[in-house]
Design a protein around this motif. Sequence first.
Motif, PDB file in Angstrom:
ATOM      1  N   GLN A 197      -9.693  20.420  -3.668  1.00 19.50           N
ATOM      2  CA  GLN A 197     -10.637  21.521  -3.829  1.00 19.50           C
ATOM      3  C   GLN A 197     -11.599  21.254  -4.990  1.00 19.50           C
ATOM      4  OE1 GLN A 197      -8.765  25.268  -4.860  1.00 19.50           O
ATOM      5  NE2 GLN A 197     -10.291  26.426  -3.714  1.00 19.50           N
ATOM      6  N   HIS A 198     -11.065  20.713  -6.069  1.00 20.23           N
ATOM      7  CA  HIS A 198     -11.867  20.425  -7.254  1.00 20.23           C
ATOM      8  C   HIS A 198     -12.872  19.308  -6.974  1.00 20.23           C
ATOM      9  CE1 HIS A 198     -12.383  20.956 -11.598  1.00 20.23           C
ATOM     10  NE2 HIS A 198     -12.467  19.641 -11.714  1.00 20.23           N
ATOM     11  N   VAL A 199     -12.411  18.254  -6.325  1.00 25.07           N
ATOM     12  CA  VAL A 199     -13.296  17.123  -6.000  1.00 25.07           C
ATOM     13  C   VAL A 199     -14.381  17.557  -5.025  1.00 25.07           C
ATOM     14  CG1 VAL A 199     -13.404  14.832  -4.930  1.00 25.07           C
ATOM     15  CG2 VAL A 199     -11.556  15.380  -6.524  1.00 25.07           C
ATOM     16  N   ALA A 200     -14.020  18.390  -4.057  1.00 28.64           N
ATOM     17  CA  ALA A 200     -15.016  18.877  -3.117  1.00 28.64           C
ATOM     18  C   ALA A 200     -16.108  19.664  -3.825  1.00 28.64           C
ATOM     19  CB  ALA A 200     -14.352  19.739  -2.041  1.00 28.64           C
ATOM     20  N   ALA A 201     -15.711  20.515  -4.747  1.00 31.55           N
ATOM     21  CA  ALA A 201     -16.694  21.305  -5.508  1.00 31.55           C
ATOM     22  C   ALA A 201     -17.573  20.388  -6.355  1.00 31.55           C
ATOM     23  CB  ALA A 201     -15.990  22.327  -6.385  1.00 31.55           C
TER      24      ALA A 201
END
Length: 338
Positions: free
Chosen positions: A328-332
């Motif tokens: 989720q963090h990498v996607a953001a």
Amino acid sequence: MTIPLPIAGLDWTALRNFAALRGQLRVSLTPICNVKCWFCHNEGDVPPPFTHLHRDAKPRARELTAEDYVNVLRELIGAGLKRVYFTGGEPLVSRLARPVLTRLPVRGPDVSYTLITNGLLVRTHQDWLATTGLDKVKVSLHYLSDESFRAIAQTRDGVAAVLDGIEAARETFERVELNTLIQHENEHELRDILAYALERRLPVQFIELVETDFNADRKSSAVGAHGLIDHLRTLTREEEAVVSGVGQGRRIFRIDGIEIDVIHRELGRHHVGQCGTCPVKAKCVEGFWALRMDHAGGIQPCLLRDDLRMDIRSLLDQPEQVPAAVAQHVAAFTEGTL
């Protein structure tokens, strides 16, 4: 930064793309080191030379146990991250080095474990290092004389201890590599370092300086790679420019089958969504090529932006949730919404 719990239907594309492009998971076991190299970035924590000069500037306190490291590694590798690098500070200074490195999760296809070290403690820990699942040891060799070693690393030790550590690594592991930061202080020794590596058939990576807030006052020490590249072209015609994947572009030379890798900023770097509006993009020469996991329970996608650091401590008792939170963090980050 507090992270939300993983959500159903999460898009894993960004994390899987990062892994497919050979992105690294850099795992810092400690911010402490036994030398004080002036250029150290300490994987985003306060580096030893800065702490030495500013006693009130302390690195983050350790929060992770050996069990935490092993559990999180197991889950992130299961989620597709394949290239794991153990760093510090100096990782062999950490009392967690042995319990972590001797309990590495079983490797899947294409998974590799690399120890990055300054070499000074390899001989001391050689016996138990031989029992680990490490695939490779990468030794930092920025010097080939006592004078340059002391000027660069600010130590009273002699370079013979580093060279002995390299020999100990060669005795223990099938794959040993060197890395050398190109700088004014060692410019006169670069050809000798190259000759040392070639004589022992050790691959070596030459790296241009990555400027951070901690080493900006030594900007005059930065030296470009042009002189070294010109010299390498007199030794071989086997040259390849690599600009795909993640991170900085590099030139790969092969001399008698030995790979010489030169990180060359003029070839560009890989930036993603968050980088587009990044206030420090102008001085970033790396792009997004590594996820850095630190001893305090943080993971961040960028060396220069600790405000993008996520805190996984709340998930340590549920390590199976960590990959989804990281995805989720990498996607953001890649979408520019972090």
